[in-house]
Motif scaffolding. Sequence first.
Motif, PDB file in Angstrom:
ATOM      1  N   VAL A 152       0.957  -7.870  11.865  1.00  0.00           N
ATOM      2  CA  VAL A 152      -0.111  -7.198  11.041  1.00  0.00           C
ATOM      3  C   VAL A 152      -1.117  -6.433  11.953  1.00  0.00           C
ATOM      4  O   VAL A 152      -1.584  -6.837  13.088  1.00  0.00           O
ATOM      5  CB  VAL A 152      -0.921  -8.264  10.270  1.00  0.00           C
ATOM      6  CG1 VAL A 152      -2.005  -7.619   9.512  1.00  0.00           C
ATOM      7  CG2 VAL A 152      -0.214  -9.150   9.574  1.00  0.00           C
ATOM      8  N   GLU A 153      -1.289  -5.212  11.521  1.00  0.00           N
ATOM      9  CA  GLU A 153      -2.009  -4.148  12.548  1.00  0.00           C
ATOM     10  C   GLU A 153      -3.487  -4.451  11.844  1.00  0.00           C
ATOM     11  O   GLU A 153      -3.760  -4.152  10.919  1.00  0.00           O
ATOM     12  CB  GLU A 153      -1.532  -2.868  12.411  1.00  0.00           C
ATOM     13  CG  GLU A 153      -2.198  -1.961  13.340  1.00  0.00           C
ATOM     14  CD  GLU A 153      -1.956  -0.520  12.957  1.00  0.00           C
ATOM     15  OE1 GLU A 153      -2.515   0.410  12.099  1.00  0.00           O
ATOM     16  OE2 GLU A 153      -0.777  -0.081  13.409  1.00  0.00           O
ATOM     17  N   MET A 211       4.508  -0.220   2.423  1.00  0.00           N
ATOM     18  CA  MET A 211       3.422  -0.370   3.476  1.00  0.00           C
ATOM     19  C   MET A 211       2.181  -0.827   2.686  1.00  0.00           C
ATOM     20  O   MET A 211       1.552  -0.299   1.436  1.00  0.00           O
ATOM     21  CB  MET A 211       2.971   1.205   3.916  1.00  0.00           C
ATOM     22  CG  MET A 211       1.814   1.142   4.886  1.00  0.00           C
ATOM     23  SD  MET A 211       1.736  -0.200   6.236  1.00  0.00           S
ATOM     24  CE  MET A 211       3.202   0.760   7.205  1.00  0.00           C
ATOM     25  N   MET A 212       1.614  -1.857   3.171  1.00  0.00           N
ATOM     26  CA  MET A 212       0.339  -2.370   2.229  1.00  0.00           C
ATOM     27  C   MET A 212      -0.870  -2.469   3.390  1.00  0.00           C
ATOM     28  O   MET A 212      -0.767  -2.806   4.451  1.00  0.00           O
ATOM     29  CB  MET A 212       0.617  -3.805   2.010  1.00  0.00           C
ATOM     30  CG  MET A 212      -0.676  -4.755   1.196  1.00  0.00           C
ATOM     31  SD  MET A 212      -0.344  -6.448   1.138  1.00  0.00           S
ATOM     32  CE  MET A 212       0.987  -6.464  -0.175  1.00  0.00           C
ATOM     33  N   THR A 213      -2.020  -1.794   2.753  1.00  0.00           N
ATOM     34  CA  THR A 213      -3.019  -1.785   3.436  1.00  0.00           C
ATOM     35  C   THR A 213      -4.298  -2.386   2.698  1.00  0.00           C
ATOM     36  O   THR A 213      -4.385  -2.538   1.532  1.00  0.00           O
ATOM     37  CB  THR A 213      -3.615  -0.214   3.525  1.00  0.00           C
ATOM     38  OG1 THR A 213      -2.564   0.481   4.288  1.00  0.00           O
ATOM     39  CG2 THR A 213      -4.880  -0.109   4.310  1.00  0.00           C
ATOM     40  N   LYS A 269      -3.004  -3.609   8.197  1.00  0.00           N
ATOM     41  CA  LYS A 269      -1.778  -3.014   7.633  1.00  0.00           C
ATOM     42  C   LYS A 269      -0.365  -3.712   7.844  1.00  0.00           C
ATOM     43  O   LYS A 269      -0.396  -4.315   9.272  1.00  0.00           O
ATOM     44  CB  LYS A 269      -1.647  -1.454   8.109  1.00  0.00           C
ATOM     45  CG  LYS A 269      -2.811  -0.791   7.942  1.00  0.00           C
ATOM     46  CD  LYS A 269      -2.682   0.765   8.647  1.00  0.00           C
ATOM     47  CE  LYS A 269      -3.709   1.713   7.878  1.00  0.00           C
ATOM     48  NZ  LYS A 269      -3.649   3.041   8.852  1.00  0.00           N
ATOM     49  N   THR A 320      -9.530  -3.379   8.588  1.00  0.00           N
ATOM     50  CA  THR A 320      -8.471  -3.018   7.817  1.00  0.00           C
ATOM     51  C   THR A 320      -7.158  -3.612   8.310  1.00  0.00           C
ATOM     52  O   THR A 320      -7.090  -3.722   9.500  1.00  0.00           O
ATOM     53  CB  THR A 320      -8.416  -1.408   8.103  1.00  0.00           C
ATOM     54  OG1 THR A 320      -9.511  -0.664   7.574  1.00  0.00           O
ATOM     55  CG2 THR A 320      -7.051  -1.078   7.273  1.00  0.00           C
ATOM     56  N   SER A 342       3.933  -4.185   6.738  1.00  0.00           N
ATOM     57  CA  SER A 342       5.220  -3.337   6.065  1.00  0.00           C
ATOM     58  C   SER A 342       5.985  -4.597   5.519  1.00  0.00           C
ATOM     59  O   SER A 342       6.018  -5.390   6.094  1.00  0.00           O
ATOM     60  CB  SER A 342       5.906  -2.245   6.804  1.00  0.00           C
ATOM     61  OG  SER A 342       6.277  -3.001   8.017  1.00  0.00           O
ATOM     62  N   ASP A 383      -4.029  -1.602  -1.157  1.00  0.00           N
ATOM     63  CA  ASP A 383      -3.377  -0.578  -1.563  1.00  0.00           C
ATOM     64  C   ASP A 383      -1.916  -0.532  -1.071  1.00  0.00           C
ATOM     65  O   ASP A 383      -1.464  -0.817   0.119  1.00  0.00           O
ATOM     66  CB  ASP A 383      -4.119   0.752  -0.845  1.00  0.00           C
ATOM     67  CG  ASP A 383      -3.293   1.998  -1.077  1.00  0.00           C
ATOM     68  OD1 ASP A 383      -3.424   2.662  -2.178  1.00  0.00           O
ATOM     69  OD2 ASP A 383      -2.638   2.629  -0.311  1.00  0.00           O
ATOM     70  N   LEU A 434      -8.846   7.180   0.480  1.00  0.00           N
ATOM     71  CA  LEU A 434      -7.539   7.161   1.362  1.00  0.00           C
ATOM     72  C   LEU A 434      -6.598   8.498   0.990  1.00  0.00           C
ATOM     73  O   LEU A 434      -5.739   8.587   1.834  1.00  0.00           O
ATOM     74  CB  LEU A 434      -6.478   5.889   0.705  1.00  0.00           C
ATOM     75  CG  LEU A 434      -7.460   4.566   0.975  1.00  0.00           C
ATOM     76  CD1 LEU A 434      -6.449   3.367   0.207  1.00  0.00           C
ATOM     77  CD2 LEU A 434      -7.377   4.276   2.507  1.00  0.00           C
ATOM     78  N   LYS A 455       1.885   1.388  -0.870  1.00  0.00           N
ATOM     79  CA  LYS A 455       2.670   2.822  -0.962  1.00  0.00           C
ATOM     80  C   LYS A 455       4.397   2.430  -0.812  1.00  0.00           C
ATOM     81  O   LYS A 455       4.760   1.595   0.159  1.00  0.00           O
ATOM     82  CB  LYS A 455       2.193   3.830  -0.167  1.00  0.00           C
ATOM     83  CG  LYS A 455       0.913   4.470  -0.237  1.00  0.00           C
ATOM     84  CD  LYS A 455       0.392   5.437   0.798  1.00  0.00           C
ATOM     85  CE  LYS A 455      -0.936   6.015   0.469  1.00  0.00           C
ATOM     86  NZ  LYS A 455      -1.703   5.202   0.548  1.00  0.00           N
TER      87      LYS A 455
END
Length: 492
Positions: free
Chosen positions: A14-15, A33-35, A26, A24, A28, A46, A152, A48
């Motif tokens: 997890v970033e 990709m989940m934020t 982030k 934040t 995957s 969010d 975003l 994508k």
Amino acid sequence: MMKVNATAQLVHGVELSKDLTGVTAKMSHLNYMMTVFFDGYTAQIDIKGPSGQAPSVDGLCGNSSSFRKARLSDSSTIGCETHYEDTTDRTINCNTTTKRCNLLKEGPFTACHSNIDPEPYVTACINTLCKYPTVDGLNCQFLEVYARACSLYNNDKLESWRSNASCSADPQAFCQDRFCSAHEFCGENSNKGGTRCYCRAIFASTYRSLNTFGENVVCNKTTRSVTLVGCLLEDKGILYSDLHLYDKTCRGEIDNETHMVTLGFDTKTKSCGTLIRMDNSQIIYKNGVILETTHEELMDLTCPLVFPEININFPTGIKIKGGNSSGIVTYITSGDRNYTLTMKAFTDTGRTQAVNSNTELHLNQRVWFEMKVGISDDQRIALVTDSCFATNEPSAKSSLRYNLIINGCSNPSDKSVIMEGNGQGTSSYFSFKMFKFSGKTGEVYLHCKLYLCIKQNNSCAPICSPNGRRRRSATFEHEDENQAIVIMAWSS
């Protein structure tokens, strides 16, 4: 403990990063990709897909095959099979709320409509704000979330929306010093200022539908206990420290993590003022949760069971102490006049069979009491019985107290108490079924506070509601100098 800063750090895949607006995260999963962004006030997720578009995800209980493994566990306390729908809060103006939520359809939010459909946000806003008080800043949070989602896709963060919606330009997270349990959420305390913990709707729904403050009474072999919900008590402005059983020394204790309040006792060591009554040859152990400020009984704590482990010598008879054909006599002084006040006990509804020192009474036997003031020359005077309560010792300040009459009305928690003619003339009557205190010496003292009242349009008679509580009346007042205390006792 790791310190998060503006430089992104990879932790377990997890970033993580942090700036002035919040934290934040982030990650995957299967080309998605989940934020997750959290500003100390609101969390926003969010997602994508490979094409840059958000996939169809219905939440933790949704049916998205890609995220099925991340769904809410079937072992969850609530689970995905439980459906719950809150009713609209009638104290909330839903029309005003709808207009506010519809701000998302107007400028400057229109700049984001091509990227993010506002309708789901508007629907969620209306469905929530029409049902819940905005004690935790919900009025601005739905608009804040949409503006954040817009940022975003668009560098313009639409800061101008705050002035249009009367929201703070610099929102601050609050409740940082308030710990709430898993079934609570923190919000502003509109009554006292500061913050407090509110009950979550799903958790509180069962209790509210039953109009109760907590769980059913637990009756074990030698223990009695009841657990109340702290946030439900606070909704009514009740402090847990003001709760006790019939014996004032048996008080409520709160769990610092769950905020649940427990009252109980072990009959081997303390009875906490438990009353003993008979009902169709069954032994009834009665107690209750009392609000000290009003003497109101909030919950019944009765165990209609016979426990052989408890060694109680039930009396073959109960006798009034000092009782005779003349009854108990005391005096009221009003100005320069003295009035004679008598209390007599009877064993029949017609009040012809007076109780004397030789009369043998029994548990659960109904006894009638007559309160009478000797006034022959002033028909404007009425006698009012303000309160009657029982203790196990002569002092009215005893820690053990059982209320029979409260504010001129029978105790609604004891259906055996009947009040008649109170404040209507020079005499009044009440009756109840005889009882004794568990584990005590066998002596019970009845304390009654009475006063004289000048009748004006029948204003002396307390107006009692069907549930036994006195309704507020501006004319229901009296002077302390006209008060008298009558004490009668019985023993077994």
